[in-house]
Design a protein around this motif. Sequence first.
Motif, short mmCIF file in Angstrom:
data_model
loop_
_atom_site.label_atom_id
_atom_site.label_comp_id
_atom_site.label_asym_id
_atom_site.label_seq_id
_atom_site.Cartn_x
_atom_site.Cartn_y
_atom_site.Cartn_z
N ALA A 34 46.87 43.81 45.29
CA ALA A 34 46.83 42.73 46.28
C ALA A 34 45.43 42.15 46.42
O ALA A 34 44.44 42.89 46.54
N LYS A 49 44.99 33.45 49.60
CA LYS A 49 45.69 34.33 48.66
C LYS A 49 45.78 35.76 49.17
O LYS A 49 46.13 36.68 48.42
N THR A 78 48.48 38.54 48.00
CA THR A 78 49.19 38.20 46.77
C THR A 78 48.58 38.97 45.60
O THR A 78 47.39 39.29 45.59
N ASP A 79 49.38 39.29 44.61
CA ASP A 79 48.88 40.03 43.45
C ASP A 79 47.88 39.19 42.65
O ASP A 79 48.12 37.99 42.42
#
Length: 485
Positions: A113, A87, A90-91
């Motif tokens: 992030a 991940k 990614t937000d």
Amino acid sequence: MNPVDEYRLQMNRRLFFGRSGVGIAALASLLGSDGQAAAKDPQRNSIGGLSDLPHTVAKAKRVIYLFQSGGPSQVDLLDYKPQLKEKFGTDVPKSVYPDERKTTMTSAQTKFATAPSIFKFQQRGESGLWMSEVLQNTGQMADDLCIINSMHTPAINHDPAMTMLQTGSQIPGRPSIGSWLNYGLGSETSDLPAFVAMSSKGSAKQGQPLYDRLWGSGFLPSQYQGVKFRNQGAPVLDIYDPPGVSREIRRKMLDQLAKLNELKYEQAGDPEIETRIKQYELAFEMQRSVPDLLDTTQETQATLNLYGPDVHKQGTYAYNCLLARRLAERGVRFIQLFHQGWDQHGGLPRGVRAQCRDTDQPTAALLADLKSRGMLEDTLVVWGGEFGRTIYSQGKLTPTNYGRDHHGQCFSVWLAGGGVQGGLTYGATDDYSVNVVENPVNVHDLHATMLHLLGIDHERLIYPFQGRDFRLTDVHGKVVNEILV
């Protein structure tokens, strides 16, 4: 009656029965330590303290609290989240970390992030505890550690969070945990304080300020406050007699000063005067005991090597860890080490590496040293900071650099010795290390458990002040029995 004499009489009564909230029970604890000691179990071997303590059989005699000031990142040290590698960048979903729970230091960011830890984790010891690569030495003691990954606190800024961990309240003015122990259990030694605080500055950054109230006695009589050993110069001011002043002269001077203070006490009835007499006597004894305490030439070279190259440098974490062991074996009840510099809002990988270079080897050495002397079994060692860090990056995220903001919803501490199960991980967080999902432990629970290990029922250690009974755990707290032997 002459109005002036009447006023004096009324003032004396007020002073005697409750100046600043100090009542009859407090005065008895100040004046009646000898009588209380006689009423205790003679095997307890304590000076002062309350006559009905300990409430239960204690598994720990003393505490060494290694406080990592600034908020160590749980996800980079002890709370392993390997799935977050996928991940990266990614937000973090708002369902996991909603906007209202972000601090003003990062709430204006346009992106939150996900920043997986840059550090590798490995299983350590026979118990297989997951620990970061920057804790190589501490990992060697894994089978003696109980890692709690489910700590949480309502505080989000450093000062109230540190105050919460030390006193059980975010608002200054309450007694510190060491002062509560000093008040309740008394001291095991007459020539050193029952409660000593020391500090060291981390290599990563300057760190948050440390205030004397973090080891203060709050509304307890001031004789119960911690004594700070300074990290440069003489550890305690005026600990050495000036040239031309012999011990005999010093003794006569204190005897005369005590007589003057006793006369003043008879006139004013202020319990703080009695405290002053006791503190002068302690200072006199410390003039003999502290030089011996600081004489580390008594240590073997093997022991000194164990703590690392900084062990000879006053004011370093390594030096303080060695002194902590020496204080513990001399009967000091509560030893608090504050190490600053864990506040990595930016440049976290470099900062955490620097902090661990300061602390990892000395921490492991302290545990191993205590264990080799048979002291770990009755010494409770606590390691941790005031809160954790966010899983999202504060500022720009790159594959080699990121920062983390404050995070109170979950963080990690560990305990060792003193009746705690070793080789155990307790509690769990969600996939993002944001929320506790299993076996939550709050600050009051931690305090209740620490007191329990010292033989104290946290609901029965109380002090009346301003019309209310206070305790370290306020109206909260439960003992975490699952982590106890």
